[in-house]
Design a protein around this motif. Structure first.
Motif, PDB file in Angstrom:
ATOM      1  N   MET A  75      -6.163  -8.018  -6.107  1.00 43.05           N
ATOM      2  CA  MET A  75      -6.349  -6.888  -7.011  1.00 43.05           C
ATOM      3  C   MET A  75      -6.680  -7.362  -8.432  1.00 43.05           C
ATOM      4  SD  MET A  75      -3.906  -3.601  -7.316  1.00 43.05           S
ATOM      5  CE  MET A  75      -2.737  -4.211  -8.476  1.00 43.05           C
TER       6      MET A  75
ATOM      7  N   TYR B 280       0.840  -1.197   0.000  1.00 42.80           N
ATOM      8  CA  TYR B 280       0.000   0.000   0.000  1.00 42.80           C
ATOM      9  C   TYR B 280       0.874   1.246   0.000  1.00 42.80           C
ATOM     10  CZ  TYR B 280      -3.968  -2.975   1.251  1.00 42.80           C
ATOM     11  OH  TYR B 280      -4.940  -3.939   1.253  1.00 42.80           O
TER      12      TYR B 280
ATOM     13  N   ALA C 135      -0.288   4.300   0.656  1.00 42.10           N
ATOM     14  CA  ALA C 135      -0.791   5.305   1.587  1.00 42.10           C
ATOM     15  C   ALA C 135      -1.410   4.627   2.802  1.00 42.10           C
ATOM     16  CB  ALA C 135      -1.841   6.177   0.890  1.00 42.10           C
ATOM     17  N   SER C 136      -1.618   5.401   3.883  1.00 42.00           N
ATOM     18  CA  SER C 136      -2.147   4.814   5.114  1.00 42.00           C
ATOM     19  C   SER C 136      -3.634   4.496   4.997  1.00 42.00           C
ATOM     20  CB  SER C 136      -1.894   5.748   6.295  1.00 42.00           C
ATOM     21  OG  SER C 136      -2.638   6.932   6.129  1.00 42.00           O
ATOM     22  N   SER C 137      -4.326   5.141   4.066  1.00 44.44           N
ATOM     23  CA  SER C 137      -5.717   4.794   3.791  1.00 44.44           C
ATOM     24  C   SER C 137      -6.023   5.217   2.361  1.00 44.44           C
ATOM     25  CB  SER C 137      -6.652   5.499   4.775  1.00 44.44           C
ATOM     26  OG  SER C 137      -6.749   6.858   4.447  1.00 44.44           O
ATOM     27  N   PRO C 138      -7.091   4.659   1.794  1.00 40.46           N
ATOM     28  CA  PRO C 138      -7.379   4.965   0.388  1.00 40.46           C
ATOM     29  C   PRO C 138      -7.535   6.464   0.112  1.00 40.46           C
ATOM     30  CG  PRO C 138      -8.731   3.145   1.152  1.00 40.46           C
ATOM     31  CD  PRO C 138      -8.045   3.700   2.350  1.00 40.46           C
TER      32      PRO C 138
ATOM     33  N   MET D 159      -6.800   0.028   7.448  1.00 46.12           N
ATOM     34  CA  MET D 159      -6.617   1.138   6.518  1.00 46.12           C
ATOM     35  C   MET D 159      -7.325   2.398   7.013  1.00 46.12           C
ATOM     36  SD  MET D 159      -4.551  -0.203   4.545  1.00 46.12           S
ATOM     37  CE  MET D 159      -4.197   1.054   3.341  1.00 46.12           C
ATOM     38  N   SER D 160      -7.156   2.659   8.315  1.00 48.76           N
ATOM     39  CA  SER D 160      -7.715   3.856   8.938  1.00 48.76           C
ATOM     40  C   SER D 160      -9.234   3.960   8.836  1.00 48.76           C
ATOM     41  CB  SER D 160      -7.070   5.125   8.371  1.00 48.76           C
ATOM     42  OG  SER D 160      -5.680   5.062   8.516  1.00 48.76           O
TER      43      SER D 160
ATOM     44  N   ASP E 241      -0.072   0.114  -6.034  1.00 45.89           N
ATOM     45  CA  ASP E 241      -0.896   0.133  -4.828  1.00 45.89           C
ATOM     46  C   ASP E 241      -1.882  -1.045  -4.864  1.00 45.89           C
ATOM     47  OD1 ASP E 241      -1.742   1.318  -2.406  1.00 45.89           O
ATOM     48  OD2 ASP E 241      -3.509   2.115  -3.431  1.00 45.89           O
TER      49      ASP E 241
END
Lengths: 204, 333
Positions: free
Chosen positions: B288, A138, A140-143, B124-125, A188
């Motif tokens: 994916m 990934y 980034a830490s979130s989408p 993922m937050s 990603d």
């Protein structure tokens, strides 16, 4: 200066995956010659015990661990040899039946790495950030968040560059070097392998 | 060194039914009678109920269910886990606090507990609903000497710990959905979020986040997730004491963790499979690039999910989206 010898009839891929990180973590901690920690020896014994490896020898500066299976049990021996002034010879003996050598480098010795040797890439880089485990990459830490880094960004050794997730463990990967990101090699959400290069960095 | 406060609580607990005079307490604690009285007042603030009878002395009549640093520490039977405990009424997320505490030099076993999280973090937050005094919202700091590839096993270990605690403390039957969601009657009751800082070959630290729905009523679970989330109270028809549950979790965790370091993942694997959800059943897996049906076989010796595709081939999975086929609820809500 280290040497790893594994002699066995055959070695399964997963044992390699498990052994290399342990050995590397031992090597990394040993800036100076020192005995292995009990925890590390315990870990090695367990891995060898579970494997089909009959005989295992691991040598760093002044420390040598030999394990030999006797009737299915691992017998281990650790020797603290006198430290020599001269650099120890990094020789590799050829054990008789189907020798398996693990030349432990800073980057995992994987076939793919060798194939795409420097000539294969057009970008100018001198360090790669590799994945420490099999998992999902990934950026980034979130989408909804911005990516940790983009091509052209400057990084420091403790800069987080990505996350690799395996079994819901989110591993924040640090650059480990100072420099500039010149290439991002994974997409990603992509599944990455152990040791797979993720970023190329031009160090400063 | 135990504080006078903790020693006082211990003495009172071991003499639950008898009165102890102020003089006796002052002698045993080696403090003045005024100091004993002051400590009693402080204990009352933590929620202890103490009866003071003329000429007889003091007697403890009720232990608090209020969660504080003191009430969590007292009676906690662990060596390293929870040696440092931080309690907050409200935090953004307990995970963030641990990351800060690492910078301040706190070590292995540090625990952060909050009554309420306003920015509870899921995968993922994604937000995690963590309302006031309804659940257990906590994070543990771990510094294991393991290679990073083994770290995900700690997530599975934690799932086993929670399942064992629920199975022993309640009459409910927990199940673990690979790798680490805890379900009761097909609904999620607890989640685990593990974050790691590591180099290629060395773990710096792991932050283990645990969220458990404990005393939520049906109405306090947001409507949009009611079909897939539940609480201990909803399932067991009774309220649970948070302090006690946290201590039970920390103690079970410490034992299981030590056993894992000592003997490896095998013991965890066996217990995990005992609680494994939909083992032997068919699910849909997607990454994916592709989606395919597969039967869950169990877990591998390293914790990976072992699946069998329709053509009979076995495949190990470390990371994938799993569609479990019940109420459209998948692994990553």
């Amino acid at each position: 200066m280290y040497k790893v010898e594994v002699s066995t009839a055959f070695i399964v891929e997963c044992y390699k995956e498990l052994l290399i990180p342990v050995i590397k973590s031992v090597i990394k901690k040993q800036g100076v010659p020192s005995m292995l920690k009990v925890q590390e020896i315990r870990e090695l014994i367990r891995l060898i015990d579970d494997s089909k490896i009959d005989e295992f020898c691991f040598e760093t500066n002044g420390t040598k661990v030999t394990m030999k299976k006797q009737g299915g049990q691992v017998v281990s021996q650790q020797l603290q040899e006198p430290v020599q002034a001269a650099a120890p010879v990094q020789e590799e003996k050829q054990p008789q039946p189907e020798p398996v050598k693990e030349k432990t480098e800073q980057k995992p010795a994987q076939e793919e790495n060798k194939q795409e040797a420097p000539a294969a890439s057009q970008s100018d880089y001198d360090a790669e950030v590799t994945s420490p485990m099999v998992g999902t990459f990934y950026t980034a830490s979130s989408p909804d968040s911005d990516p940790y880094v983009r091509v052209g960004d400057k990084v420091k050794p403790d800069s987080v560059v990505c996350i690799v997730e395996a079994m819901k463990l989110f591993n924040e990967i640090e650059a480990e070097v100072s420099g500039e990101i010149v290439e991002i090699l994974a997409e990603d959400g992509e599944l990455v392998e152990y040791g797979q290069p993720l970023f190329r960095v031009k160090t400063v | 060194m135990e504080s006078t406060r903790q020693r006082l609580i211990k003495i009172l607990e071991s003499n639950k039914n008898a009165y102890l005079s102020g003089q006796e307490l002052s002698r045993r604690l080696d403090v003045s009678r005024t100091a004993v009285w002051k400590h009693m007042k402080e204990l009352e603030k933590d929620g202890y109920k103490i009866e003071a009878a003329p000429r007889k002395g003091y007697r403890i009549v009720a232990f608090p269910d209020k969660v504080t640093k003191n009430t969590l520490r007292w009676g906690l039977n662990t060596i390293r886990i929870g040696k440092e405990i931080f309690h907050y009424e409200q935090v953004g997320s307990t995970q963030e606090i641990i990351h800060q505490l690492v910078q301040e030099g706190y070590g292995h076993g540090t625990v952060v507990v909050a009554d309420e999280q306003v920015k509870g973090k899921g995968r993922m937050s994604r937000p995690w609903h963590s309302g006031k005094n309804q659940g257990i919202w906590m994070s543990l700091l771990l510094k294991p000497e393991l290679p990073p590839v083994q770290a995900p096993q700690i997530t599975l270990l934690t799932a086993v710990v929670l399942a064992e605690v629920f199975a022993s403390a309640t009459e409910l039957t927990p199940q673990i959905k690979w790798p680490n969601d805890i379900l009761i009657n097909h609904k999620k009751i607890a989640g685990i979020l593990t974050e790691m800082q590591a180099e290629q070959d060395q773990i710096q630290y792991i932050v283990l986040g645990i969220g458990i729905n404990v005393n939520h009523d049906q109405q306090s679970i947001p409507e949009d997730i009611r079909h897939k989330a539940t609480s201990l109270k909803i399932e067991s028809q009774k309220s649970w004491e948070i302090n006690w549950l946290i201590q039970l979790i920390l103690e079970t965790f410490e034992n299981t963790y030590e056993q894992f370091l000592d003997k490896g993942f095998q013991s965890v694997k066996e217990k995990w499979e005992k609680y494994g959800y939909k083992i032997g059943e068919e699910v849909t897996i997607s990454t994916m690039r592709k989606t395919w049906p597969a039967t869950l076989v169990g877990i591998e010796s390293d914790g990976a999910l072992l699946t069998r595709t329709n053509d009979g081939k076995q495949k190990k999975l470390y990371s994938a989206e799993i569609h479990w086929g019940d109420d459209g609820y998948n692994a990553n809500p």
